[in-house]
Write a protein that holds these residues in place. Sequence first.
Motif: not given
Length: 371
Positions: A105-109, A113-122, A127-134, A196-202
């Motif tokens: 869970l920490l790696l996903f968080l 933050i690193a690449q999922g644009r979480l800090l945009d708060l939007s 992006h739900v699954y997009c980074n080396t840490l994921h 594309h099917a699972l994540f859709g807009r994310f």
Amino acid sequence: MKTTVTTTTERLAAIDVLRGFDMFFLVGAGDVLRRFFGAFHSDSVNGILYQLDHVEWTGFTAWDIIMPLFLFTSGLSMPFSFSKFLKREGSTKAGLYLKIMKRFLLLFLLGWIAQGRLLDLSLDTFHVYCNTLHAIAFGYLITALVILNLHSFKAQLGAGVALLLAYWACLTFIPVPGFGAGVFTPDGNVAIHIDHALFGRFDDGTQYTWMLTSLAFGATVISGYFAGRLLKTSLSPERKLTWLSLTGVALIAGGLLWGLQMPVIKKIWSPSMVLLSSGICYLLLALSFLLTDKLRLNGWWVTGLRIFGLNSIVAYMLHTTFKLDRVAGALLHGFEQYTGDFYPFVVALGEFGILWFIIRHMYRHGIFIKI
């Protein structure tokens, strides 16, 4: 997240040096070299620049080993960290499972933050699954489930092979609407279709694949686990080096051979790429083990790489999240008028220097952040 001020004596220096080597290039040296050679604007450096970037689709460059090596080293340390945890008084297998899930869970968080644009708060940019840490999170979880439930070497090896074959079968035989089965193009492969099917807009909107590719991430981390298991044995250093080297050569040969049927494609983590990259990782580990744990070299470069290796997550997050390039630019902007095309190189060097100052300070004060 845990902060500790001690390191384990059981852990081999080769592990930290290898991870540090990976981080050294990922968080600084790669950008510094790209901007330095890029400033020449000459065809004579195109070969170097090619090796310092990812391939467009098929093939493999020196820079393409960075992410697989990150996953490989996460598996490499598992035999040591799991053994250390279970030796603690009062530790249980259930407690280890809890530790594994917390790390996942920490790696996903951190990946968000690193690449999922979480800090945009939007949600519009998330992006739900997009980074080396994921990728490390899923590879680590899969590997942990394998080694905690299958105890024999043969069973664990069989599980690793099964993961790779299952992924190969999906890529080869599952048809994609409008493309068919066994298509390995950026838009026609089944892994990108599932994302594309699972994540859709994310979805992250890149050619990289994630959800189905987690099977291959698991195979890469397991390959690192087997290397760590070998290092943890009582075999002589000479025999360890022999096995690491032979395994590396065999995996590279297997990856190149498999590449005749399924190309080496890092963006979809093709099974041939898994074997090829894992083989390279084994050879790099053999070199690290030779220099540090067998020859006992302990120069400034060993200490430098260990500084990166012991705080690899901190270095990665500083590089991806804290905009150190802007800090370096603010401090060094006066040099632009004197350096011309080399100014981006100067900024990259400054960014790397700031990051180095932070993690070296942590190292000197015994602060090691692990998750």
